[in-house]
Write a protein that holds these residues in place. Structure first.
Motif, mmCIF file in Angstrom:
data_model
loop_
_atom_site.group_PDB
_atom_site.id
_atom_site.type_symbol
_atom_site.label_atom_id
_atom_site.label_comp_id
_atom_site.label_asym_id
_atom_site.label_seq_id
_atom_site.Cartn_x
_atom_site.Cartn_y
_atom_site.Cartn_z
ATOM 1 N N SER A 51 0.798 -1.223 0.000
ATOM 2 C CA SER A 51 0.000 0.000 0.000
ATOM 3 C C SER A 51 0.836 1.280 0.000
ATOM 4 O O SER A 51 0.335 2.343 -0.385
ATOM 5 N N HIS A 52 2.111 1.215 0.429
ATOM 6 C CA HIS A 52 2.923 2.435 0.456
ATOM 7 C C HIS A 52 3.577 2.728 -0.894
ATOM 8 O O HIS A 52 4.276 3.731 -1.043
ATOM 9 N N VAL A 53 3.321 1.857 -1.886
ATOM 10 C CA VAL A 53 3.886 2.052 -3.219
ATOM 11 C C VAL A 53 2.758 2.447 -4.179
ATOM 12 O O VAL A 53 1.734 1.775 -4.258
ATOM 13 N N GLU A 54 2.967 3.539 -4.917
ATOM 14 C CA GLU A 54 1.976 4.063 -5.849
ATOM 15 C C GLU A 54 2.402 3.788 -7.291
ATOM 16 O O GLU A 54 3.589 3.887 -7.628
ATOM 17 N N THR A 55 1.461 3.434 -8.148
ATOM 18 C CA THR A 55 1.754 3.273 -9.574
ATOM 19 C C THR A 55 1.415 4.576 -10.292
ATOM 20 O O THR A 55 0.317 5.107 -10.148
ATOM 21 N N VAL A 56 2.360 5.071 -11.063
ATOM 22 C CA VAL A 56 2.189 6.342 -11.765
ATOM 23 C C VAL A 56 2.404 6.106 -13.251
ATOM 24 O O VAL A 56 3.440 5.576 -13.671
ATOM 25 N N HIS A 57 1.426 6.502 -14.054
ATOM 26 C CA HIS A 57 1.516 6.349 -15.502
ATOM 27 C C HIS A 57 1.866 7.690 -16.133
ATOM 28 O O HIS A 57 1.469 8.739 -15.641
ATOM 29 N N ASN A 58 2.632 7.645 -17.223
ATOM 30 C CA ASN A 58 2.939 8.861 -17.967
ATOM 31 C C ASN A 58 3.726 9.839 -17.099
ATOM 32 O O ASN A 58 3.232 10.905 -16.718
ATOM 33 N N ALA A 59 4.954 9.466 -16.784
ATOM 34 C CA ALA A 59 5.748 10.256 -15.849
ATOM 35 C C ALA A 59 7.180 10.431 -16.338
ATOM 36 O O ALA A 59 7.670 9.690 -17.191
ATOM 37 N N GLU A 60 7.814 11.415 -15.755
ATOM 38 C CA GLU A 60 9.223 11.723 -16.029
ATOM 39 C C GLU A 60 9.919 11.851 -14.686
ATOM 40 O O GLU A 60 9.353 12.382 -13.730
ATOM 41 N N ILE A 61 11.144 11.354 -14.600
ATOM 42 C CA ILE A 61 11.895 11.379 -13.351
ATOM 43 C C ILE A 61 13.015 12.410 -13.458
ATOM 44 O O ILE A 61 13.708 12.469 -14.474
ATOM 45 N N PRO A 82 5.960 14.203 -3.453
ATOM 46 C CA PRO A 82 5.356 15.517 -3.711
ATOM 47 C C PRO A 82 4.663 15.539 -5.069
ATOM 48 O O PRO A 82 5.186 14.999 -6.050
ATOM 49 N N PRO A 83 3.484 16.146 -5.157
ATOM 50 C CA PRO A 83 2.698 16.110 -6.402
ATOM 51 C C PRO A 83 3.152 17.127 -7.435
ATOM 52 O O PRO A 83 2.441 18.076 -7.742
ATOM 53 N N PHE A 84 4.356 16.940 -7.992
ATOM 54 C CA PHE A 84 4.800 17.788 -9.097
ATOM 55 C C PHE A 84 4.035 17.337 -10.344
ATOM 56 O O PHE A 84 4.245 16.238 -10.842
ATOM 57 N N THR A 85 3.165 18.157 -10.832
ATOM 58 C CA THR A 85 2.282 17.763 -11.931
ATOM 59 C C THR A 85 2.213 18.848 -12.983
ATOM 60 O O THR A 85 2.233 20.032 -12.658
ATOM 61 N N THR A 86 2.165 18.436 -14.246
ATOM 62 C CA THR A 86 1.945 19.387 -15.324
ATOM 63 C C THR A 86 0.560 19.145 -15.901
ATOM 64 O O THR A 86 -0.247 18.420 -15.332
ATOM 65 N N LEU A 87 0.255 19.737 -17.045
ATOM 66 C CA LEU A 87 -1.072 19.608 -17.623
ATOM 67 C C LEU A 87 -1.389 18.162 -17.994
ATOM 68 O O LEU A 87 -0.508 17.360 -18.273
ATOM 69 N N ASN A 88 -2.680 17.849 -17.985
ATOM 70 C CA ASN A 88 -3.196 16.536 -18.391
ATOM 71 C C ASN A 88 -2.685 15.395 -17.517
ATOM 72 O O ASN A 88 -2.578 14.261 -17.969
ATOM 73 N N GLY A 89 -2.348 15.706 -16.273
ATOM 74 C CA GLY A 89 -1.971 14.664 -15.338
ATOM 75 C C GLY A 89 -0.569 14.134 -15.478
ATOM 76 O O GLY A 89 -0.191 13.174 -14.810
ATOM 77 N N TYR A 90 0.257 14.728 -16.335
ATOM 78 C CA TYR A 90 1.634 14.270 -16.511
ATOM 79 C C TYR A 90 2.407 14.548 -15.233
ATOM 80 O O TYR A 90 2.425 15.673 -14.739
ATOM 81 N N ARG A 91 3.053 13.531 -14.691
ATOM 82 C CA ARG A 91 3.728 13.671 -13.397
ATOM 83 C C ARG A 91 5.231 13.834 -13.578
ATOM 84 O O ARG A 91 5.846 13.212 -14.446
ATOM 85 N N ILE A 92 5.813 14.666 -12.728
ATOM 86 C CA ILE A 92 7.261 14.819 -12.640
ATOM 87 C C ILE A 92 7.652 14.352 -11.246
ATOM 88 O O ILE A 92 7.168 14.894 -10.249
ATOM 89 N N LEU A 93 8.527 13.350 -11.159
ATOM 90 C CA LEU A 93 8.827 12.706 -9.890
ATOM 91 C C LEU A 93 10.287 12.897 -9.500
ATOM 92 O O LEU A 93 11.187 12.597 -10.301
ATOM 93 N N PRO A 94 10.562 13.356 -8.284
ATOM 94 C CA PRO A 94 11.951 13.376 -7.806
ATOM 95 C C PRO A 94 12.481 11.946 -7.701
ATOM 96 O O PRO A 94 11.783 11.057 -7.198
ATOM 97 N N ASN A 95 13.691 11.726 -8.151
ATOM 98 C CA ASN A 95 14.235 10.369 -8.209
ATOM 99 C C ASN A 95 14.328 9.711 -6.831
ATOM 100 O O ASN A 95 14.242 8.488 -6.715
ATOM 101 N N GLU A 96 14.499 10.522 -5.794
ATOM 102 C CA GLU A 96 14.597 9.969 -4.442
ATOM 103 C C GLU A 96 13.345 9.194 -4.046
ATOM 104 O O GLU A 96 13.393 8.298 -3.200
ATOM 105 N N CYS A 97 12.209 9.537 -4.640
ATOM 106 C CA CYS A 97 10.921 8.913 -4.293
ATOM 107 C C CYS A 97 10.595 7.700 -5.146
ATOM 108 O O CYS A 97 9.564 7.055 -4.934
#
Length: 281
Positions: A51-61, A82-97
């Motif tokens: 449960s502590h792991v989230e699946t994220v589609h369409n993302a950049e690290i 942290p919810p770094f997000t751009t338009l249309n739900g595209y996620r930007i994820l810090p590599n540490e996470c």
């Protein structure tokens, strides 16, 4: 038996995934078909990951030093990311996470395998160091790929709906890994309806969570009654149940950006007197 019940459940899930995959063949646009197939895998992962792991589609690290990954099919990240997000739900994820990535392929051949392996290799070399210190706690470590890390290294898994013969894929994978260190190798390769490739300890022949120097590559053919999903669900549990992350420090991600200018200061004064504004800065 509980495991037999889980096997029957996952067998029916595999049949549904196969049916949904066949339906996606009717999409006229390749992008829509690819997105649909990634969604099928993401839905399965979300159901069987801890449960502590989230699946994220369409993302950049990204990293604090400015490195950027290619676009990833599915990223497995800490749920507190942290919810770094751009338009249309595209996620930007810090590599540490980031705990891992899953590359999804419609039909796995040598070209597609090399593409997935190259992405996983690049992600493993991206830096992870922007964490806040935790005084008083015993530093945690993770052993993988023949090394010891003070963070959870990024896992890399390949999932395909179809492929060349599994033994052919295994030979191509060994060719790619031949002159590279284990830290660049994918953790496993899974093909619906055929089986999977996983690393094996050369001494006791037990399957390993991650490759180590000298590991053997084992081909495990699927049990047709339940496909690969029971084995994959167990693999995910072993792989990510102990995934962990130190508190992330986002200050390095701000870089040289100015957060503001100090214009005034006040100093506390003895009781009964108003606070004193300081002259000059």
């Amino acid at each position: 038996m509980p495991q037999e019940k889980l096997g029957r459940i996952l067998g029916s899930v595999a049949m549904r995934m196969r049916a949904d995959f066949e339906q996606s063949r009717n999409f006229s646009h390749n992008g829509e078909a690819g997105t649909s197939r990634e969604a099928l895998v993401r839905e399965f992962l979300a159901s069987y990951l801890p449960s502590h792991v989230e699946t994220v589609h369409n993302a950049e690290i990204i990293t604090a030093s400015g490195e950027t990954s290619p676009q990833c099919d599915i990223v497995l990240a800490d749920r507190g990311t942290p919810p770094f997000t751009t338009l249309n739900g595209y996620r930007i994820l810090p590599n540490e996470c980031v705990y891992g990535v899953v590359e999804v392929k419609t039909k796995l051949d040598k070209e597609q395998l090399v593409d997935a392996c190259n992405k996983i290799s690049k992600l493993r070399h991206m830096s992870k160091g922007s964490y806040r210190p935790t005084p008083g706690l015993i530093p945690r470590k993770t052993s993988a790929y023949g090394k010891v890390y003070d963070f959870f290294p990024t896992s890399g898994i390949i999932v395909a709906f179809d492929s060349l013969k599994l033994e052919t894929i295994g030979s191509h994978l060994m060719d790619w890994c031949q002159n590279r260190p284990p830290v660049e190798w994918p953790d496993s390769v899974w093909v619906l309806g055929k089986g999977h490739l996983q690393w094996q300890n050369p001494d006791n022949h037990l399957l390993e969570r991650s490759p180590e120097p000298g590991s053997l590559l084992a081909q495990i053919d699927t049990d047709t009654s339940q496909d690969i999903l029971l084995a994959l669900a167990l693999h995910l549990n072993i792989h990510f149940s102990d995934a962990w992350m130190n508190p992330i420090d986002l200050v390095p991600y701000a870089g040289a950006a100015r957060l503001g200018v100090i214009s005034r200061r006040w100093r506390m004064t003895p009781a009964g007197r108003p606070p004193k504004m300081l002259e000059g800065l």
